[in-house]
Write an enzyme that holds these catalytic residues in place. Structure first.
Site, PDB file in Angstrom:
ATOM      1  N   GLY A  98      34.995  45.233  45.265  1.00  0.00           N
ATOM      2  CA  GLY A  98      34.347  45.182  43.987  1.00  0.00           C
ATOM      3  C   GLY A  98      32.860  44.241  44.312  1.00  0.00           C
ATOM      4  CE1 TYR A 131      42.218  35.809  41.182  1.00  0.00           C
ATOM      5  CE2 TYR A 131      42.588  35.398  39.080  1.00  0.00           C
ATOM      6  CZ  TYR A 131      42.510  34.812  40.185  1.00  0.00           C
ATOM      7  OH  TYR A 131      42.829  33.446  40.386  1.00  0.00           O
ATOM      8  CD  GLU A 132      37.779  43.337  43.841  1.00  0.00           C
ATOM      9  OE1 GLU A 132      36.667  43.151  43.854  1.00  0.00           O
ATOM     10  OE2 GLU A 132      38.150  43.461  45.101  1.00  0.00           O
ATOM     11  CB  SER A 133      43.851  43.184  40.542  1.00  0.00           C
ATOM     12  OG  SER A 133      43.878  41.935  39.991  1.00  0.00           O
ATOM     13  N   GLY A 134      41.914  43.933  37.777  1.00  0.00           N
ATOM     14  CA  GLY A 134      42.134  44.095  36.350  1.00  0.00           C
ATOM     15  C   GLY A 134      42.926  42.702  35.633  1.00  0.00           C
TER      16      GLY A 134
END
Lengths: 291, 245
Positions: free
Chosen positions: B129, B49-52
């Protein structure tokens, strides 16, 4: 480094017209600082943040911002930020917009004290509008896109804990918190709890910022509600859904701000407005992992 | 859109993901479809996920990409800077699994504005993102409802780049999954219909597309969701108003 109340930290360090970065990606969003900035009536701010989230929606609705620097202005998983959307459509706030990678790259340049940061991302209409420059590598034929540094006047963040020397500790999803803090001139931090100086040395892997980089620490439990603090309280998903409904109606939005921000003096008063069962459910969910 | 169509869309999207691939998952329908794949044919799919968050296996469908449940079940959580520069930019993400408000014949996506940028009719959330994922993922898959507003002849804004005019670039859009069927991109980088759900006709798809849509010489009828796919879809979607796109 001073230990200050949230009110005093904002009174001393946040001024009209500044560029602020209230950090925290979904997690650790510093709602207590944001609400205090609204209460103290700051104006003409530039609000920078990759994901404006509900906090900037509320701050924009309260009229503190002239400009928003961002990369994703949605209510994550739910939809749009309605107050933000109304303000942009009415031309009431200016936007300066990037992709996540570009915005984070701007913070990296700011944190490293460099004049630009390179990245390979393809062009799109945002980069064309902005005429994003490219630089040629001195070591080969390649050229790469570059973005300028972003250096907030003040970055405000929330963390799990600090010690009395101002060393700040947090874990879980840290997003762009470190870069946003290190790019800023001043850093204000709220924490769930404060511990004796030196007592967290065995937690060094969770250190986010050393005390010498921090202007003030404010002890403010639940400062991140309705976002969350990993292992302490879970995200209040119901409120993220409720805000979608509230924020569609400007009158309901104002009424919410009156009740939960303007009419109260501090975070303790804010917490007293929520049913204790709701808060204890969020605490329990953080401990056992269901909500 | 009815829940049957949503289930078909999730199942067809999920089948495009292969076991052990690393997929960067967007919110909404992509999240549902990727979690469906992980629970069925692709147990070692790496959900990013683009949250890391790397390699999450949430017990329930997460509402946001930064949920505490995603973090609790993850292998690790990277600073976003590391994820974008060291993993995405360097080609370590196989699939970008994206939604969007609009898609055009080149697979360009708009998630920024409807109307002029300076004074938008509707201000949308913006790239997040998505523009970066479209740049760097080895291929992207777009999940989006099929109608004239979402498949216009001209996009109001290009947020995430598709294939350049007249040519197909390396990487970029590979498939588009809609509530009518499945599309891919031909060797010129032009969108093309390759499959429809049972009961959907090619002319219906053309009528709901804002340009003269290319159609493959053979359009397959897509296999309806299996009982397993339906069961897992229902468990995941239960109580969720997961928006599409």
């Amino acid at each position: 480094m001073d230990v200050l109340t949230v009110r005093e930290a904002v009174r001393r360090h946040v001024e009209d017209g500044q560029n602020l970065y209230l950090a925290g990606f979904t997690h650790l969003i510093p709602f207590a600082f944001g609400h205090e900035i609204i209460r103290q009536g700051r104006r003409h701010l530039t609000l920078s943040r990759a994901t404006p989230d509900l906090l900037y929606d509320q701050m924009i609705a309260a009229g503190v911002a002239d400009r928003v620097v961002f990369s994703y202005a949605g209510n994550p998983g739910i939809g749009l930020l309605q107050a933000f959307r109304r303000a942009v459509q009415a031309g009431e706030v200016e936007v300066e917009e990037y992709s996540h990678f570009e915005l984070i790259a701007r913070l990296e340049a700011g944190a490293a004290g460099l004049p630009f940061w390179p990245l390979r991302a393809l062009d799109n209409d945002l980069t064309r509008l902005r005429a994003r420059p490219r630089v040629k590598s001195p070591y080969g034929d390649e050229d790469v896109a570059v973005v300028p540094p972003l250096c907030p006047d003040v970055t405000l963040l929330h963390a799990h804990c600090a010690d009395e020397d101002g060393n700040v500790y947090a874990w879980g999803l840290l997003g762009e918190v470190r870069e946003a803090a290190l790019a800023a001139r001043k850093v204000l931090v709220s924490v769930e709890e404060i511990r004796p100086a030196g007592s967290l040395r065995n937690q060094r892997d969770h250190l986010v910022l050393p005390g010498f980089r921090v202007e003030s620490i404010s002890v403010e439990p639940w400062a991140a509600h309705p976002s969350y603090v990993q292992d302490v309280y879970d995200r209040d998903q119901d409120f993220y859904l409720e805000w979608d409904r509230i924020s569609r109606d400007p009158a309901a939005t104002s009424a919410w701000l009156e009740r939960f921000v303007y009419d109260i003096v501090d975070r303790a008063a804010y917490l007293s407005l929520w049913p204790p069962e709701r808060l204890s459910r969020l605490r329990e969910a953080a401990r056992i992992g269901v909500q | 859109m009815g829940s049957n169509r949503r289930c078909e869309m999730a199942a067809v999207g999920a089948r495009l993901l292969r076991d052990r691939e690393r997929v960067l998952v967007g919110v909404g329908m992509p999240n549902l479809a990727a979690n469906l794949a992980k629970r069925l044919h692709a147990p070692d799919l790496v959900l990013v996920y683009e949250s890391g968050v790397i390699d999450a296996y949430p017990p329930e469908l997460p509402l946001s990409i930064g949920d505490p449940d995603l973090v609790r079940t993850s292998l690790c959580v990277l600073p976003i800077a590391d994820l974008f520069s060291q993993y995405l930019q360097t080609g370590w993400i196989d699939v970008g699994f994206l939604g969007g408000a609009q898609v055009d014949r080149r697979g360009n996506l708009n998630s920024t504005v409807i109307g002029p940028y300076d004074r938008p009719k509707v201000r949308l959330a913006g790239s997040g993102g998505a523009a970066d994922v479209a740049s760097f993922a080895r291929r992207t898959v777009v999940l989006i409802p099929h109608d004239l507003h979402r498949f216009p002849a001209h996009l109001d804004f290009v947020t995430s780049p598709g294939h350049p005019p007249g040519t197909r670039r390396a990487g970029g859009p590979a498939h588009v999954v809609t509530d009518l069927g499945l599309l891919d991109f031909d060797s010129e980088g032009e969108m093309r219909l390759i499959g429809v759900y049972p009961g959907v006709t090619v002319s219906e798809v053309r009528e709901r597309t804002g340009w003269p849509l290319r159609v493959a010489s053979e359009v397959q009828v897509l296999t309806p969701p299996s009982s397993d796919e339906v069961a897992v879809y229902r468990a995941l979607a239960k109580g969720k108003e997961a928006p599409i796109g």
